[in-house]
Scaffold this active site. Sequence first.
Site, PDB file in Angstrom:
ATOM      1  N   TRP A   1       4.390   8.741   1.946  1.00  0.00           N
ATOM      2  CA  TRP A   1       5.729   7.955   1.698  1.00  0.00           C
ATOM      3  C   TRP A   1       6.819   8.782   2.442  1.00  0.00           C
ATOM      4  O   TRP A   1       7.509   8.060   3.016  1.00  0.00           O
ATOM      5  CB  TRP A   1       5.631   7.526   0.387  1.00  0.00           C
ATOM      6  CG  TRP A   1       4.624   6.582  -0.376  1.00  0.00           C
ATOM      7  CD1 TRP A   1       3.874   7.210  -1.095  1.00  0.00           C
ATOM      8  CD2 TRP A   1       4.027   5.726   0.284  1.00  0.00           C
ATOM      9  NE1 TRP A   1       2.812   6.408  -1.306  1.00  0.00           N
ATOM     10  CE2 TRP A   1       2.798   5.466  -0.434  1.00  0.00           C
ATOM     11  CE3 TRP A   1       4.252   4.907   1.542  1.00  0.00           C
ATOM     12  CZ2 TRP A   1       1.726   4.399  -0.216  1.00  0.00           C
ATOM     13  CZ3 TRP A   1       3.344   3.646   1.680  1.00  0.00           C
ATOM     14  CH2 TRP A   1       1.963   3.473   1.048  1.00  0.00           C
TER      15      TRP A   1
ATOM     16  N   ASP B   1      13.542   7.976  -3.812  1.00  0.00           N
ATOM     17  CA  ASP B   1      12.432   6.778  -3.798  1.00  0.00           C
ATOM     18  C   ASP B   1      11.806   7.058  -4.987  1.00  0.00           C
ATOM     19  O   ASP B   1      11.145   8.039  -5.191  1.00  0.00           O
ATOM     20  CB  ASP B   1      11.459   7.010  -2.583  1.00  0.00           C
ATOM     21  CG  ASP B   1      10.458   5.867  -2.786  1.00  0.00           C
ATOM     22  OD1 ASP B   1      10.422   5.173  -3.751  1.00  0.00           O
ATOM     23  OD2 ASP B   1       9.648   5.823  -1.728  1.00  0.00           O
TER      24      ASP B   1
ATOM     25  N   LYS C   1       4.947  -0.968  -9.828  1.00  0.00           N
ATOM     26  CA  LYS C   1       4.359   0.085 -10.682  1.00  0.00           C
ATOM     27  C   LYS C   1       4.547   0.109 -12.268  1.00  0.00           C
ATOM     28  O   LYS C   1       3.709  -0.283 -13.074  1.00  0.00           O
ATOM     29  CB  LYS C   1       4.800   1.706 -10.151  1.00  0.00           C
ATOM     30  CG  LYS C   1       4.593   1.824  -8.927  1.00  0.00           C
ATOM     31  CD  LYS C   1       3.210   1.647  -7.911  1.00  0.00           C
ATOM     32  CE  LYS C   1       3.316   1.993  -6.733  1.00  0.00           C
ATOM     33  NZ  LYS C   1       1.971   2.118  -5.900  1.00  0.00           N
TER      34      LYS C   1
END
Length: 356
Positions: A99, A166, A190
């Site tokens: 990511w 993030d 999540k």
Amino acid sequence: MKKHNFNAGPSILPQEVIENAAKAVLDFNGSGLSLLSISHRTKDFDAVMDQAIGLFHELLDIPENYKIIFLGGGASTQFFEVPANFLNTKAGYVNTGVWSKKAIKEAKRYGQVEVLATSEDKNFTYIPKGFAIPTDLDYLHITTNNTIYGTEYHEDIDSPVPVIADMSSDILSRPIDVKKYAMIYGGAQKNLAPAGVTFAIIREDMLDKIVRDLPTMVNYKTHTENNSMFNTPPVFPIYVLAETLKWAKNLGGVKELYRRNVEKATLLYDEIDRNPLFRGTTAKEDRSLMNICFVMSEGNEGLADAFMEFAKSKGMVGLKGHRLVGGFRASCYNALPKESVEALVACMQEFEKMHK
């Protein structure tokens, strides 16, 4: 048979939140209409939006000079929206996995990107530390939890430049000092909601630094000035997010969630370290509380498929590791009960007895 949901995302949500959402889909707030077909311009949904923002402020102790917005497009859209808004000359990135690499790729479209540190030399199995942070950066970008590799920052970074993080996969799982961040963003699927909504927490002074002529929907000011409703927001995920925040508050807030997460992770990591059939894959000091990655130990690799099938027979769901690293991954997000981790540990111990 009871199922134990270790999926990495979309992930487990609290049962009571799922039940409340199901009721709202049939009849939202006694309106006689489904949550799926109400107008986002109603007073009832205004209340949901205000509640979500208010609970975010309360649970994370977010100062008043921060704006909270809800967007579409996932964290992957933020990979380009962050530099579009804030990268005027040069930005620094820490590369801790897939990511981070995607975020770096997008940022290079807008200006100079300096990769200040990387853990790629050891397949992203640790968090880089002690690197220098130049003072001429527009911002420093980090990914706080790395779902594929199972590493996580356990302390907030002290930085001479604005920090943008993030936090898709560990938001609300541990205490953080929001004041140390200029922006925090993440996909909600999540720890907060089903897929479809992205949160962004932005310090107001950052909005004054936007100088690029941007498309309307890319400019963060568009959304901060319109309370996330310049266009139709993702109504259903925002409702579930608000319900999840209520659940977290009633449970005791982030402090209690963190206590539970440490308890769950310690239980599973202790078994991984004890059980001769398994081994962990990340540096112990950087082990994630959210995504616990492990493989069969040396000499026992041939038992991997057998363990996966055995675990499935015991109700374990979503244990397969990411295709880039293989092995196993137990995602232990906030809503995962301790009982599920205990069941996985018992499964590992029973498998050990079968193969002595």
